[in-house]
Design an enzyme around this catalytic site. Structure first.
Site, PDB file in Angstrom:
ATOM      1  N   PRO A 205     -23.079  -2.370  -0.865  1.00  0.00           N
ATOM      2  CA  PRO A 205     -22.954  -1.412  -1.973  1.00  0.00           C
ATOM      3  C   PRO A 205     -23.966  -0.265  -1.912  1.00  0.00           C
ATOM      4  O   PRO A 205     -23.703   0.807  -2.444  1.00  0.00           O
ATOM      5  CB  PRO A 205     -23.190  -2.276  -3.216  1.00  0.00           C
ATOM      6  CG  PRO A 205     -22.825  -3.665  -2.791  1.00  0.00           C
ATOM      7  CD  PRO A 205     -23.216  -3.752  -1.340  1.00  0.00           C
ATOM      8  N   ASP A 206     -25.100  -0.474  -1.277  1.00  0.00           N
ATOM      9  CA  ASP A 206     -26.128   0.571  -1.197  1.00  0.00           C
ATOM     10  C   ASP A 206     -25.818   1.621  -0.136  1.00  0.00           C
ATOM     11  O   ASP A 206     -26.049   2.808  -0.344  1.00  0.00           O
ATOM     12  CB  ASP A 206     -27.501  -0.031  -0.872  1.00  0.00           C
ATOM     13  CG  ASP A 206     -28.139  -0.767  -2.033  1.00  0.00           C
ATOM     14  OD1 ASP A 206     -27.569  -0.766  -3.145  1.00  0.00           O
ATOM     15  OD2 ASP A 206     -29.213  -1.360  -1.814  1.00  0.00           O
ATOM     16  N   THR A 207     -25.344   1.181   1.034  1.00  0.00           N
ATOM     17  CA  THR A 207     -25.285   2.116   2.163  1.00  0.00           C
ATOM     18  C   THR A 207     -23.996   2.108   2.977  1.00  0.00           C
ATOM     19  O   THR A 207     -23.837   2.952   3.857  1.00  0.00           O
ATOM     20  CB  THR A 207     -26.447   1.859   3.141  1.00  0.00           C
ATOM     21  OG1 THR A 207     -26.257   0.591   3.773  1.00  0.00           O
ATOM     22  CG2 THR A 207     -27.798   1.923   2.455  1.00  0.00           C
ATOM     23  N   ARG A 208     -23.087   1.179   2.737  1.00  0.00           N
ATOM     24  CA  ARG A 208     -21.911   1.025   3.618  1.00  0.00           C
ATOM     25  C   ARG A 208     -21.129   2.323   3.783  1.00  0.00           C
ATOM     26  O   ARG A 208     -20.789   2.730   4.879  1.00  0.00           O
ATOM     27  CB  ARG A 208     -20.963  -0.057   3.110  1.00  0.00           C
ATOM     28  CG  ARG A 208     -19.724  -0.209   4.006  1.00  0.00           C
ATOM     29  CD  ARG A 208     -18.701  -1.192   3.480  1.00  0.00           C
ATOM     30  NE  ARG A 208     -19.215  -2.519   3.316  1.00  0.00           N
ATOM     31  CZ  ARG A 208     -19.289  -3.439   4.290  1.00  0.00           C
ATOM     32  NH1 ARG A 208     -18.872  -3.146   5.503  1.00  0.00           N
ATOM     33  NH2 ARG A 208     -19.772  -4.633   4.040  1.00  0.00           N
TER      34      ARG A 208
ATOM     35  N   GLY B  98     -20.630 -16.765  -1.542  1.00  0.00           N
ATOM     36  CA  GLY B  98     -20.477 -18.211  -1.618  1.00  0.00           C
ATOM     37  C   GLY B  98     -19.989 -18.842  -0.333  1.00  0.00           C
ATOM     38  O   GLY B  98     -20.083 -20.049  -0.165  1.00  0.00           O
TER      39      GLY B  98
ATOM     40  N   GLU C 136     -29.459 -13.129   7.367  1.00  0.00           N
ATOM     41  CA  GLU C 136     -29.270 -12.430   8.639  1.00  0.00           C
ATOM     42  C   GLU C 136     -30.616 -11.946   9.186  1.00  0.00           C
ATOM     43  O   GLU C 136     -30.895 -12.078  10.381  1.00  0.00           O
ATOM     44  CB  GLU C 136     -28.322 -11.247   8.473  1.00  0.00           C
ATOM     45  CG  GLU C 136     -26.894 -11.636   8.212  1.00  0.00           C
ATOM     46  CD  GLU C 136     -25.998 -10.446   7.899  1.00  0.00           C
ATOM     47  OE1 GLU C 136     -26.414  -9.282   8.094  1.00  0.00           O
ATOM     48  OE2 GLU C 136     -24.862 -10.674   7.449  1.00  0.00           O
TER      49      GLU C 136
ATOM     50  N   ARG D 180     -27.138  -3.744   3.038  1.00  0.00           N
ATOM     51  CA  ARG D 180     -26.555  -4.119   1.746  1.00  0.00           C
ATOM     52  C   ARG D 180     -25.387  -3.172   1.504  1.00  0.00           C
ATOM     53  O   ARG D 180     -25.570  -1.977   1.264  1.00  0.00           O
ATOM     54  CB  ARG D 180     -27.609  -3.987   0.644  1.00  0.00           C
ATOM     55  CG  ARG D 180     -27.108  -4.349  -0.728  1.00  0.00           C
ATOM     56  CD  ARG D 180     -26.963  -5.852  -0.877  1.00  0.00           C
ATOM     57  NE  ARG D 180     -26.661  -6.180  -2.261  1.00  0.00           N
ATOM     58  CZ  ARG D 180     -25.649  -6.932  -2.624  1.00  0.00           C
ATOM     59  NH1 ARG D 180     -24.859  -7.465  -1.705  1.00  0.00           N
ATOM     60  NH2 ARG D 180     -25.426  -7.184  -3.892  1.00  0.00           N
TER      61      ARG D 180
END
Length: 177
Positions: A27-30, A58, A92, A25
């Site tokens: 925003p959490d870990t990039r 989308g 995924e 995800r």
């Protein structure tokens, strides 16, 4: 972050197989853990697929993304607090679980190595409210946006979460910084 020389972009035209597919995800870990893991793997000479930021909410999962999942040998889903609020992450993951099941039959073994980042395996196993509530909220959000989502899709995601949690993974909180 995408680097076509290392074979990491969605737009990879090299046609080669990836050794590792990172599922996370953004925003959490990039910009933290995932970026460090990605660079460590690439520095070790491993061909890693990490999505670039060309996918937009989308949009349909591109054939290139599905091909990257199919061509990878090792999958590393990084389960984080908001992971289950992303239909992309869940789709995924379902594809990775499907591929590992198929690989057992055809002898071309693929492996999932989960990382639990600020979550516990029980969260992923749907034994707590964290991911259960996230999936319910996701269903509601997608319905409000009139996005097509079948109950079969949601059950496939839940089953994938349960299956992958049966795999020994790394709980990062057990490894103090």
């Amino acid at each position: 972050m995408a680097n076509s020389k290392a074979g990491t972009s969605i737009n990879n035209t090299l046609g080669g197989e990836y050794q590792v597919f990172l599922n996370f995800r953004g925003p959490d870990t990039r910009r933290g853990f995932t970026s460090c893991l990605y660079h460590a793997l690439v520095d070790a000479g491993i061909c890693v697929f990490v999505d670039d930021e060309e996918l937009r909410p989308g949009e349909k999962i591109s054939s290139n993304l599905l091909q990257a999942i199919d061509n990878s040998k090792l999958y590393i889903p990084i389960f984080s607090t908001n992971y289950a609020s992303s239909h992309w992450c869940l789709r995924e993951l379902a594809k990775m679980v499907e591929n590992t099941s198929k690989s057992k039959e055809d002898g071309n073994k693929k492996v999932i190595l989960p990382v639990f980042y600020d979550v516990k395996p029980d969260d992923v196993q749907l034994k707590t409210l964290l991911y259960c509530d996230a999936i319910l909220n996701l269903e509601q959000k997608m319905a409000n946006q009139k996005m097509k989502l079948s109950s079969k899709d949601v059950e496939t995601w839940r089953q994938a979460l349960r299956e992958v949690d049966g795999t020994k993974g790394w709980e990062l909180e057990k490894y103090p910084g």
